[in-house]
Design a protein around this motif. Structure first.
Motif, mmCIF file in Angstrom:
data_model
loop_
_atom_site.group_PDB
_atom_site.id
_atom_site.type_symbol
_atom_site.label_atom_id
_atom_site.label_comp_id
_atom_site.label_asym_id
_atom_site.label_seq_id
_atom_site.Cartn_x
_atom_site.Cartn_y
_atom_site.Cartn_z
ATOM 1 N N THR A 75 1.244 14.001 1.649
ATOM 2 C CA THR A 75 -0.006 13.591 1.330
ATOM 3 C C THR A 75 -0.206 12.114 2.213
ATOM 4 N N ALA A 76 -1.303 12.318 2.671
ATOM 5 C CA ALA A 76 -1.676 11.263 3.635
ATOM 6 C C ALA A 76 -2.413 9.862 2.481
ATOM 7 N N LYS A 77 -2.200 8.603 2.711
ATOM 8 C CA LYS A 77 -2.770 7.593 2.295
ATOM 9 C C LYS A 77 -3.609 6.782 3.110
ATOM 10 N N VAL A 78 -4.759 6.620 2.925
ATOM 11 C CA VAL A 78 -5.656 5.895 4.035
ATOM 12 C C VAL A 78 -6.397 4.721 2.898
ATOM 13 N N ARG A 79 -6.423 3.669 3.802
ATOM 14 C CA ARG A 79 -7.244 2.542 3.115
ATOM 15 C C ARG A 79 -7.994 1.802 4.203
ATOM 16 N N PHE A 136 0.776 -0.983 0.047
ATOM 17 C CA PHE A 136 0.046 0.071 0.082
ATOM 18 C C PHE A 136 0.943 1.454 -0.012
ATOM 19 N N ALA A 137 1.896 1.161 0.482
ATOM 20 C CA ALA A 137 3.097 2.316 0.836
ATOM 21 C C ALA A 137 3.719 2.517 -0.345
ATOM 22 N N ALA A 138 3.670 1.856 -1.592
ATOM 23 C CA ALA A 138 4.641 1.530 -2.544
ATOM 24 C C ALA A 138 4.752 3.083 -3.055
#
Length: 185
Positions: free
Chosen positions: A74-78, A66-68
């Motif tokens: 910028t936040a990534k959320v799943r 997911f963090a690739a």
């Protein structure tokens, strides 16, 4: 002689590292092994021992993939409920994965937002790693704290949380939107 909880935790982490060696290419395996060791380093031995190695492997690989790619600042959320068929691993909870620039109070802010929704947080894993990325935000490598260049790259917060299982896609999307708002605040 009986093993201590910490020794059993180390043994389980070694088992996960062996899974990585046997299932992944050598170049990728080295980087993922650094990630796995950091991911579970601060998790109490009792927590690690209560979770099957296959699930620990699956959840670590999930966050890693997911963090690739991530743009700076910028936040990534799943938010999802993993299944063996779709994700290759399973848990009885809904999973939240967050990758963000490291900053104070991230875990407190996220868990408070979840608590306000009446959701129980069953597990929080929160390593901070120094990540080297290319100009487009693609992951290049993690820097191991034992390396001379450990502080090279950007300190990024990786969060894996498990909450009460949610099956409604609209609720999952709502939680995700709320967490983006909280992280942006």
């Amino acid at each position: 002689m009986a093993l201590t909880a910490q020794e059993m935790k180390s043994k389980k982490i070694t088992e996960i590292l062996a899974m990585i060696d046997s299932r992944l290419e050598n170049k990728q395996a080295k980087d993922i092994k650094i990630f796995v060791q950091k991911m579970y380093k601060r998790l109490p031995a009792e927590e690690v021992l209560s979770i099957k190695a296959e699930r620990l492997y699956g959840s670590a690989l999930s966050v890693y993939k997911f963090a690739a790619n991530r743009e700076a600042e910028t936040a990534k959320v799943r938010v999802f409920s993993p299944t063996l068929e779709e994700h290759g691993w399973k848990t009885s909870h809904t999973v939240i994965e967050i990758v963000n620039d490291d900053m104070p109070f991230l875990v407190d802010s996220v868990t408070a937002a979840l608590s306000q929704r009446g959701l129980n947080v069953h597990l929080v894993i929160h390593p901070v790693l120094h990540v080297e990325r290319d100009k487009k935000g693609a992951h290049v490598k993690f820097h191991d704290s034992a390396e001379k260049n450990a502080q090279k790259g950007i300190a990024e917060s990786f969060m894996h949380l498990e909450i009460d299982e949610q099956s409604d896609p609209a609720v999952l999307a709502e939680i995700e939107r709320e967490l983006f708002y909280v992280l942006g605040d």
